[in-house]
Design an enzyme around this catalytic site. Structure first.
Site, PDB file in Angstrom:
ATOM      1  N   SER A 141     -55.320   1.649  40.548  1.00 32.23           N
ATOM      2  CA  SER A 141     -56.648   1.664  41.176  1.00 32.23           C
ATOM      3  C   SER A 141     -57.086   2.882  41.897  1.00 32.23           C
ATOM      4  O   SER A 141     -57.107   3.862  41.135  1.00 32.23           O
ATOM      5  CB  SER A 141     -56.832   0.338  42.104  1.00 32.23           C
ATOM      6  OG  SER A 141     -57.969   0.114  42.482  1.00 32.23           O
ATOM      7  N   ARG A 303     -64.220  -1.447  41.944  1.00 30.47           N
ATOM      8  CA  ARG A 303     -65.151  -1.355  43.040  1.00 30.47           C
ATOM      9  C   ARG A 303     -66.277  -0.631  43.012  1.00 30.47           C
ATOM     10  O   ARG A 303     -66.435   0.083  42.216  1.00 30.47           O
ATOM     11  CB  ARG A 303     -64.259  -0.993  44.418  1.00 30.47           C
ATOM     12  CG  ARG A 303     -62.829  -1.643  44.649  1.00 30.47           C
ATOM     13  CD  ARG A 303     -61.771  -1.326  45.281  1.00 30.47           C
ATOM     14  NE  ARG A 303     -60.519  -1.878  45.583  1.00 30.47           N
ATOM     15  CZ  ARG A 303     -60.025  -2.418  46.414  1.00 30.47           C
ATOM     16  NH1 ARG A 303     -60.493  -2.356  47.495  1.00 30.47           N
ATOM     17  NH2 ARG A 303     -58.861  -3.166  46.345  1.00 30.47           N
TER      18      ARG A 303
END
Length: 588
Positions: A141, A303
């Site tokens: 991530s 995100r």
């Protein structure tokens, strides 16, 4: 016998130097496999992400799945990867994904291995879409560049929750010796068990998210301009495709950051949560091209951060809670006005995690739908959403303050691609009403009550002190008594999810699951304030999240901010006691 000459050379060098301390670091303890899977630096030894530890992890996971699914060899698993790579150890997300695929195929399990980099949400999407047994995404991530990770999804399309993590962990321990041909990932290329879902998912996913597109005509006409950055990650291509699916003109891509680059050369940390530092190049491009809104994904595109240019010429970066308020309002409004969904409003749900803003609760109360809070982390929201969907409910939206949004029931995890394009449609719609995102946010607060939030953390490397901080709260005025006040603020309720105590329940037992291994206490205050203190699962931090929820009609924002600031100061002084406990403040 060396399978990976690079990691072999690193270890040989340390042995030659007699560097026991470094060797201890590499081989002292195995990476822990938790509900978030694995997350560690790439490198040699069992404490790092490398060919061997990926093989061992996948062997354990494979055996665990065989135990749980009698039809594993019929259904199979999906594997995706991001663009991370580590020159000195030869590790890369793609290499790890291929080794994992090889492990499953060697046992007769069909593998849907993406042939190219993808956003993380494509893995849970594929699990659900193809009804597979499990999914693996190789990504770290928004972690620093040396890290990688191995994220696991169950057959329900959500991230695993306990007890699966313990079961998988035990199976890894029992399957450490690499199986024959474990290293020979070329074998998969000629196997009939290898499938590539890339083309299918690129078609179907963009078809599915169009169910959330309500204003195609406005999208076609809008002259609002957007800048998008994928921060050297995977997002660029997919956000471009999402805009196309919604009939929006493509966003301007930040040229220095649009192509995947495992070195993340233009940012210190590739995390859009860090706010303005990561967005410097985006601001410059937006000024140059006259764009008012910036959309930023983290490197694996699950995100989304959003910034908007204000009348004053300054840029406002929305917090995760503010964007959660806007998207919650928007998605409910679209459902109410346009949906062909015949379900009654009482069958509609929204979720957020317990440390996120309670704004959805306020909207739900007024509009008549259900709001539920879950424990922190999307694994909880994804699993709860699936339960509700299986009961015939509509789960419209879920979010967490760490800029994660689930806007589309086709993905039961956070998804920065659909969130980006839905935000763009919302902004385009509002522009036709001469409203900016900031103005609409204020309108949401005017209607449902202001919700002001403030979060931060203290760094503490001593687990004993962290334990002491929480023990002190549980024995505040003598043994087994929680604080009755915090400075001048009266405490009206306490929920301790470490012990399972909740003062607001008739039997004083908490409804949410409790976990003895992590600390988390939530205080409710008589003035409408809420504050949660918790330990971090991945970092040496004690985090706190505070919020002041005012009823609709109380619009003196400055006064509310001042009240929250004073509450936070009291929280730090009386509950954290940073001087006494030698806690280090977050440095801005």
């Amino acid at each position: 016998y060396q399978q990976n000459p690079k990691t072999y050379a690193i270890v040989k060098q340390l042995l030659a130097e007699g560097n026991a301390r470094e060797l201890q670091k590499y081989f002292g303890s195995r990476m822990a496999f938790g509900t978030a899977g694995l997350r560690a630096a790439m490198g040699a030894g069992i404490s790092h992400m490398n060919d061997l530890t990926i093989i061992q992890t996948t062997q354990g996971f494979c055996r665990y799945l065989e135990k749980n699914f009698s039809d594993l060899k019929k259904r199979g698993v999906v594997i995706g990867f991001d663009a991370r790579a580590h020159l000195s150890s030869g590790g890369s997300s793609k290499r790890f994904a291929r080794l994992a695929a090889n492990t499953f195929i060697s046992q007769g399990v069909p593998v849907y291995l993406f042939s190219d980099i993808i956003p993380t949400p494509f893995v849970p999407y594929t699990v659900t879409h193809l009804k597979l047994c499990a999914g693996i995404m190789v990504t770290a991530s928004h972690n620093p560049k040396q890290d990688n990770g191995y994220k696991v999804y169950w057959e329900n399309g959500a991230q695993i929750i306990s007890p699966h993590d313990k079961g998988i962990s035990q199976a890894i321990e029992e399957n450490q010796e690499p199986w024959p041909q474990a290293w020979d990932d070329k074998l998969i290329d000629s196997s009939p068990l290898l499938h590539d879902p890339y083309a299918m998912v690129n078609k179907e996913y963009f078809k599915d998210i169009q169910k959330q597109c309500f204003y195609r005509n406005i999208n076609k006409e809008t002259n609002l301009k957007f800048v998008h950055t994928s921060v050297h990650g995977v997002g660029h291509k997919f956000v471009q495709l999402a805009f196309k699916a919604f009939d929006l003109s493509p966003p301007f891509a930040v040229p220095e950051q649009k192509d995947p680059d495992p070195d993340f050369p233009t940012v210190k940390y590739p995390n859009p949560e860090e706010g303005k530092g990561v967005l410097t190049l985006s601001f410059a491009l937006a000024e140059k091209d006259g764009a008012r809104i910036i959309l930023a994904n983290d490197p694996d595109a699950d995100r989304l951060a959003v910034a908007e240019k204000q009348e004053s010429g300054e840029w406002k970066v929305f917090s995760g809670n503010e964007l959660g308020a806007l998207l919650g309002w928007w998605i409910f409004t679209c459902w109410k006005n346009n949906s062909r969904d015949t379900r009654a409003v009482k069958d509609v749900y929204m979720l957020s995690s317990t440390v996120s803003s309670k704004i959805l609760r306020a909207i739900a109360l007024k509009e008549g739908f259900h709001f539920e809070e879950t424990l922190t982390g999307f694994k909880w929201m994804g699993n709860r959403a699936k339960q509700l969907i299986d009961q015939g409910k509509a789960v419209l939206f879920a979010f967490e303050e760490a800029i994660g949004y689930m806007c589309c029931p086709a993905v039961l995890d956070k998804d920065g691609v659909s969130a980006a394009v839905i935000t763009a449609e919302m902004a385009s719609f509002l522009a036709t009403r001469n409203l900016s995102l900031s103005q609409q946010l204020k309108a949401v607060y005017d209607e449902y009550g202001f919700h002001i939030t403030k979060a931060s953390y203290f760094i503490c490397h001593d687990p004993k002190i962290i334990q002491q901080v929480f023990d002190n709260l549980r024995n505040f005025d003598g043994k087994n008594t929680y604080p009755k006040s915090c400075g001048r603020f009266k405490v009206s309720g306490i929920r301790d999810l470490t012990t399972g105590y909740d003062s607001s329940q008739p039997d004083q037992k908490a409804i949410l699951p409790t976990s003895k291994s992590s600390q988390m206490i939530t205080f409710t205050f008589a003035n409408g304030g809420v504050a949660t203190m918790r330990t971090s699962g991945t970092e040496p931090k004690i985090k706190y999240y505070s919020e002041l929820c005012a009823p609709p009609g109380n619009s003196d924002v400055e006064q509310l901010k001042k009240e929250l600031d004073e509450l936070v100061n009291a929280l730090e002084k009386h509950f954290f006691q940073p001087e006494k406990n030698k806690l280090q403040r977050k440095t801005e």
